[in-house]
Design a protein around this motif. Structure first.
Motif, short mmCIF file in Angstrom:
data_model
loop_
_atom_site.label_atom_id
_atom_site.label_comp_id
_atom_site.label_asym_id
_atom_site.label_seq_id
_atom_site.Cartn_x
_atom_site.Cartn_y
_atom_site.Cartn_z
N GLU A 5 -42.63 -48.09 52.69
CA GLU A 5 -42.96 -49.11 53.69
C GLU A 5 -44.45 -49.37 53.67
O GLU A 5 -45.24 -48.52 53.25
CB GLU A 5 -42.51 -48.69 55.09
N VAL A 6 -44.81 -50.56 54.11
CA VAL A 6 -46.22 -50.93 54.21
C VAL A 6 -46.53 -51.17 55.67
O VAL A 6 -45.77 -51.84 56.38
CB VAL A 6 -46.51 -52.20 53.38
N THR A 7 -47.66 -50.62 56.12
CA THR A 7 -48.06 -50.78 57.51
C THR A 7 -49.51 -51.21 57.60
O THR A 7 -50.32 -50.87 56.73
CB THR A 7 -47.86 -49.48 58.31
N THR A 8 -49.81 -51.94 58.65
CA THR A 8 -51.20 -52.27 58.99
C THR A 8 -51.61 -51.59 60.29
O THR A 8 -52.71 -51.82 60.79
CB THR A 8 -51.40 -53.80 59.13
N ASP A 9 -50.74 -50.76 60.82
CA ASP A 9 -51.01 -50.05 62.06
C ASP A 9 -52.05 -48.96 61.81
O ASP A 9 -51.77 -47.98 61.11
CB ASP A 9 -49.71 -49.43 62.59
N LYS A 12 -51.17 -45.31 61.88
CA LYS A 12 -50.33 -44.75 60.81
C LYS A 12 -51.07 -44.61 59.49
O LYS A 12 -50.50 -44.12 58.52
CB LYS A 12 -49.10 -45.62 60.62
N ILE A 13 -52.32 -45.07 59.42
CA ILE A 13 -53.09 -45.00 58.18
C ILE A 13 -53.93 -43.74 58.18
O ILE A 13 -54.65 -43.45 59.13
CB ILE A 13 -53.97 -46.26 58.02
N PHE A 47 -54.07 -51.99 54.82
CA PHE A 47 -52.66 -51.83 54.50
C PHE A 47 -52.45 -50.46 53.87
O PHE A 47 -53.16 -50.11 52.92
CB PHE A 47 -52.20 -52.87 53.49
N GLN A 55 -48.65 -41.27 52.76
CA GLN A 55 -49.48 -42.37 52.27
C GLN A 55 -49.79 -42.18 50.80
O GLN A 55 -50.41 -41.19 50.41
CB GLN A 55 -50.77 -42.47 53.08
N ALA A 92 -46.60 -57.24 50.21
CA ALA A 92 -46.77 -57.21 51.68
C ALA A 92 -48.11 -57.80 52.08
O ALA A 92 -48.21 -58.52 53.08
CB ALA A 92 -46.61 -55.78 52.20
N HIS A 96 -48.55 -61.29 54.51
CA HIS A 96 -49.00 -61.07 55.88
C HIS A 96 -49.27 -62.41 56.56
O HIS A 96 -49.95 -63.27 56.01
CB HIS A 96 -50.25 -60.20 55.90
#
Length: 142
Positions: A5-9, A12-13, A47, A55, A92, A96
């Motif tokens: 999954e890819v996140t920008t949060d 979560k990075i 990202f 990660q 992703a 965006h």
């Protein structure tokens, strides 16, 4: 199949892991001071690519979200390369919603031209119009 999954949060990075990679393993940011790194991350859209929650990939976009964006700091952890994760991360990034309709999207790469060509990147149409100030050794001391 493993879940990617890819996140920008930002919560979560793993920015500590990003810093370790950029500072020690990248060919573009070795020696970057931590405070400078932190400021750069705060002022960009980041990202993270997560494989089963771990990660393994990262990318950062600097943009005004209206006309221009620059893609930087793209990497996949070496042991996970060659599995398509960079392509999935970049898919992703370019999908965006805040990065749609931009007049210009730029990047610099030493050796990943075929990867970025899949996303429509090519050498500048008018290279004579581009200029830069570049200090490749700015983070090196001594």
């Amino acid at each position: 199949m493993l879940r990617f999954e890819v996140t920008t949060d930002p919560a979560k990075i793993d920015f500590a892991a990003v810093y370790r990679f950029l500072n020690a393993q990248s060919n573009w940011a070795q020696g970057i001071p931590r405070d400078l790194f932190d400021r750069a991350m705060r002022n960009a859209l980041c990202f993270a690519g997560l494989l089963e929650g771990e990660q393994i990939a990262f990318a950062r976009v600097i943009s005004d979200y209206a006309t221009f964006a620059n893609l930087v700091d793209v990497f996949t952890v070496p042991e996970f390369r060659g599995n398509g994760y960079a392509t999935r991360l970049l898919t992703a990034v370019f999908a965006h919603p805040d990065l749609q309709g931009l007049r210009r999207f730029t990047l610099a790469t030493r050796d990943k031209h075929p990867l970025y060509a899949k996303f429509g990147f090519h050498p500048p149409l008018f290279p004579e119009t581009l200029m830069e100030r570049y200090s490749p050794d700015i983070y090196k001391t001594g």
